[in-house]
Enzyme design. Structure first.
Site, PDB file in Angstrom:
ATOM      1  N   ASP A 111       0.840  -1.210   0.000  1.00 27.06           N
ATOM      2  CA  ASP A 111       0.000   0.000   0.000  1.00 27.06           C
ATOM      3  C   ASP A 111       0.868   1.251   0.000  1.00 27.06           C
ATOM      4  O   ASP A 111       2.010   1.219   0.467  1.00 27.06           O
ATOM      5  CB  ASP A 111      -0.925  -0.002   1.224  1.00 27.06           C
ATOM      6  CG  ASP A 111      -2.052  -1.005   1.056  1.00 27.06           C
ATOM      7  OD1 ASP A 111      -2.566  -1.124  -0.074  1.00 27.06           O
ATOM      8  OD2 ASP A 111      -2.399  -1.666   2.044  1.00 27.06           O
ATOM      9  N   HIS A 271      -7.376 -20.365  -0.690  1.00 20.16           N
ATOM     10  CA  HIS A 271      -6.422 -19.687   0.197  1.00 20.16           C
ATOM     11  C   HIS A 271      -7.245 -19.067   1.329  1.00 20.16           C
ATOM     12  O   HIS A 271      -8.164 -18.290   1.074  1.00 20.16           O
ATOM     13  CB  HIS A 271      -5.695 -18.591  -0.595  1.00 20.16           C
ATOM     14  CG  HIS A 271      -4.621 -17.882   0.176  1.00 20.16           C
ATOM     15  ND1 HIS A 271      -3.447 -18.486   0.545  1.00 20.16           N
ATOM     16  CD2 HIS A 271      -4.545 -16.601   0.642  1.00 20.16           C
ATOM     17  CE1 HIS A 271      -2.682 -17.614   1.191  1.00 20.16           C
ATOM     18  NE2 HIS A 271      -3.325 -16.470   1.272  1.00 20.16           N
TER      19      HIS A 271
HETATM   20  P1  FAD Z   1      -0.047  -4.218  -8.017  1.00 19.37           P
HETATM   21  O1  FAD Z   1      -0.429  -5.572  -8.516  1.00 19.37           O
HETATM   22  O2  FAD Z   1       1.251  -3.653  -8.447  1.00 19.37           O
HETATM   23  O3  FAD Z   1      -1.184  -3.199  -8.354  1.00 19.37           O
HETATM   24  C1  FAD Z   1      -2.544  -3.474  -8.011  1.00 19.37           C
HETATM   25  C2  FAD Z   1      -3.442  -2.742  -8.976  1.00 19.37           C
HETATM   26  O4  FAD Z   1      -3.372  -1.341  -8.730  1.00 19.37           O
HETATM   27  C3  FAD Z   1      -2.984  -2.964 -10.379  1.00 19.37           C
HETATM   28  O5  FAD Z   1      -3.895  -3.818 -10.988  1.00 19.37           O
HETATM   29  C4  FAD Z   1      -2.907  -1.631 -11.023  1.00 19.37           C
HETATM   30  O6  FAD Z   1      -3.886  -1.531 -12.025  1.00 19.37           O
HETATM   31  C5  FAD Z   1      -3.170  -0.646  -9.922  1.00 19.37           C
HETATM   32  N1  FAD Z   1      -2.051   0.226  -9.690  1.00 19.37           N
HETATM   33  C6  FAD Z   1      -0.863  -0.114  -9.154  1.00 19.37           C
HETATM   34  N2  FAD Z   1      -0.073   0.965  -9.040  1.00 19.37           N
HETATM   35  C7  FAD Z   1      -0.798   1.990  -9.505  1.00 19.37           C
HETATM   36  C8  FAD Z   1      -0.546   3.365  -9.662  1.00 19.37           C
HETATM   37  N3  FAD Z   1       0.611   3.896  -9.279  1.00 19.37           N
HETATM   38  N4  FAD Z   1      -1.524   4.130 -10.190  1.00 19.37           N
HETATM   39  C9  FAD Z   1      -2.706   3.587 -10.564  1.00 19.37           C
HETATM   40  N5  FAD Z   1      -3.000   2.290 -10.444  1.00 19.37           N
HETATM   41  C10 FAD Z   1      -2.064   1.511  -9.942  1.00 19.37           C
HETATM   42  N6  FAD Z   1       0.046  -5.860   1.715  1.00 19.37           N
HETATM   43  C11 FAD Z   1       1.114  -5.838   2.554  1.00 19.37           C
HETATM   44  O7  FAD Z   1       1.583  -4.748   2.917  1.00 19.37           O
HETATM   45  N7  FAD Z   1       1.700  -6.993   3.013  1.00 19.37           N
HETATM   46  C12 FAD Z   1       1.249  -8.229   2.632  1.00 19.37           C
HETATM   47  O8  FAD Z   1       1.802  -9.254   3.059  1.00 19.37           O
HETATM   48  C13 FAD Z   1       0.119  -8.292   1.746  1.00 19.37           C
HETATM   49  N8  FAD Z   1      -0.368  -9.484   1.335  1.00 19.37           N
HETATM   50  C14 FAD Z   1      -1.404  -9.495   0.427  1.00 19.37           C
HETATM   51  C15 FAD Z   1      -1.868 -10.755  -0.037  1.00 19.37           C
HETATM   52  C16 FAD Z   1      -2.910 -10.814  -0.955  1.00 19.37           C
HETATM   53  C17 FAD Z   1      -3.376 -12.183  -1.441  1.00 19.37           C
HETATM   54  C18 FAD Z   1      -3.524  -9.616  -1.433  1.00 19.37           C
HETATM   55  C19 FAD Z   1      -4.658  -9.676  -2.417  1.00 19.37           C
HETATM   56  C20 FAD Z   1      -3.077  -8.385  -0.973  1.00 19.37           C
HETATM   57  C21 FAD Z   1      -2.018  -8.304  -0.050  1.00 19.37           C
HETATM   58  N9  FAD Z   1      -1.530  -7.085   0.412  1.00 19.37           N
HETATM   59  C22 FAD Z   1      -0.454  -7.052   1.284  1.00 19.37           C
HETATM   60  C23 FAD Z   1      -2.146  -5.801  -0.015  1.00 19.37           C
HETATM   61  C24 FAD Z   1      -1.415  -5.154  -1.195  1.00 19.37           C
HETATM   62  O9  FAD Z   1      -0.105  -4.807  -0.823  1.00 19.37           O
HETATM   63  C25 FAD Z   1      -2.204  -3.913  -1.618  1.00 19.37           C
HETATM   64  O10 FAD Z   1      -3.436  -4.274  -2.172  1.00 19.37           O
HETATM   65  C26 FAD Z   1      -1.449  -2.938  -2.508  1.00 19.37           C
HETATM   66  O11 FAD Z   1      -2.167  -1.706  -2.560  1.00 19.37           O
HETATM   67  C27 FAD Z   1      -1.270  -3.412  -3.934  1.00 19.37           C
HETATM   68  O12 FAD Z   1      -0.270  -4.358  -4.044  1.00 19.37           O
HETATM   69  P2  FAD Z   1      -0.256  -5.306  -5.351  1.00 19.37           P
HETATM   70  O13 FAD Z   1       0.956  -6.120  -5.358  1.00 19.37           O
HETATM   71  O14 FAD Z   1      -1.552  -5.993  -5.465  1.00 19.37           O
HETATM   72  O15 FAD Z   1      -0.114  -4.163  -6.450  1.00 19.37           O
END
Ligand code: FAD
Length: 297
Positions: A111, A271
């Site tokens: 986040d 999961h």
């Molecule tokens: P990404 O896959 O990189 O992006 C998610 C979506 O947001 C993309 O589809 C893209 O369209 C959009 N996006 C990304 N960046 C931008 C941008 N700059 N501007 C506009 N749109 C954008 N959080 C933690 O802190 N620790 C954890 O261990 C953790 N575990 C998780 C496990 C699961 C199964 C899930 C679903 C979420 C988890 N999260 C965790 C939450 C996650 O870190 C947040 O949802 C975060 O905001 C997005 O990470 P992501 O890897 O999904 O992002």
């Protein structure tokens, strides 16, 4: 329906994984290991431990996955975020996890540093998003890589297509499984899956199941995460939040119905967001027809 409906619900051949978070206190530490020990009886294919954005839980996450790798028969997966860190810092964390026996990462952007709802600013020398982190991990080693997926859209995404484009980039870079944000309405998952498959993405999209321990907390978190809490959930759990026995039974029944319906729709991997507590998850699995492997039939 993309051929995902099956006629019968049958739990043989289905796989499970469980998600835990790193403990902050000695009491939480005991709770975590009790939950891990108990849930091991369902023979999960892996158990994952979350990682605080910005590396805030590096030590306890490392400690937990190390112990899972060295002292249990379970396969650990370490969540990893790249927000607020240079690539080389993230790469160093990967090396530490790998040295502890981790071969599977759940690769996440994390986040925004300012909190959910604020603009995401990538580190100038960092991985900009989940897809770049996946590519970085693949360069570092032959790791198994799971990623996130959002059946109801990530709150920052312009639309579902943008989310699916990002998922496709993650898969192109080497991700082999997506774990979804929790959802309660299976139609959201099924519609999302149809669009994912139509985009040519063929990795498992594993539904994230959240048995509800506390509805107020779940509603708060869902609001931030862009997940909906449908009226039928509120109708079944909303009036009994403070009655623990009735709440437990109602929450178990609700989640078990969701799992059974997903099995009927052809889902074969689940999961579970455990919240480091095993009793409710175990009850959901029992009601869904799963069998523990550590007790005689
Ligand atoms: P990404 O896959 O990189 O992006 C998610 C979506 O947001 C993309 O589809 C893209 O369209 C959009 N996006 C990304 N960046 C931008 C941008 N700059 N501007 C506009 N749109 C954008 N959080 C933690 O802190 N620790 C954890 O261990 C953790 N575990 C998780 C496990 C699961 C199964 C899930 C679903 C979420 C988890 N999260 C965790 C939450 C996650 O870190 C947040 O949802 C975060 O905001 C997005 O990470 P992501 O890897 O999904 O992002």
């Amino acid at each position: 329906m993309s051929g995902i409906i099956k006629a019968n619900a049958d739990t043989s051949g289905l796989t499970l994984s469980f998600e835990f978070f790193p403990p902050k206190t000695p009491e939480m530490e005991s709770q975590l290991w009790e939950a891990v020990d108990d849930l091991a009886g369902w023979a999960p294919s892996f158990v994952s431990v979350t990682y605080g954005a910005g590396g805030s839980t590096k030590a306890p996450t490392l400690c937990a996955v190390s112990r899972i790798a060295s002292q249990t028969t379970l396969t650990p997966a370490a969540h990893l975020t790249c927000v607020g860190a240079a690539c080389e810092e993230v790469d160093a964390v990967v090396a530490e996890f790998a040295a502890a026996g981790v071969k599977h990462f759940v690769a996440l952007r994390g986040d925004p540093a300012g909190g959910i709802g604020t603009a995401y600013v990538p580190h100038p020398n960092g991985y900009a998003n989940g897809a770049e982190l996946v590519a970085g991990l693949k360069r570092l080693g032959d790791y198994e890589i799971s990623v996130s997926a959002y059946p109801e859209k990530h709150p920052e995404s312009a639309d579902v297509d943008a989310d699916i484009d990002m998922l496709k980039r993650k898969v192109d870079n080497g991700a082999t499984r997506a774990l979804t944000q929790f959802f309660f309405d299976n139609d959201h998952y099924e519609r999302y899956l149809e669009r994912v498959r139509a985009a040519g993405i063929d990795i498992p999209i594993v539904p994230g199941i959240l048995p509800v321990h506390n509805l107020a907390q779940v509603r708060k978190f869902a609001g931030m995460a862009g997940a909906s809490v449908p009226d039928f959930v509120v109708a079944r759990l909303g009036t009994i939040d403070d009655d623990s026995e009735r709440r437990f039974v109602a929450a178990a029944a609700l989640a078990a119905e969701q799992v059974q319906d997903l099995i009927r729709r052809g889902v074969t991997e689940f999961h579970f967001y455990t919240m480091n507590r095993s009793a409710l998850v175990s009850e959901v699995l029992r009601r869904s027809g799963f069998r523990r492997t550590d007790v005689a039939a």
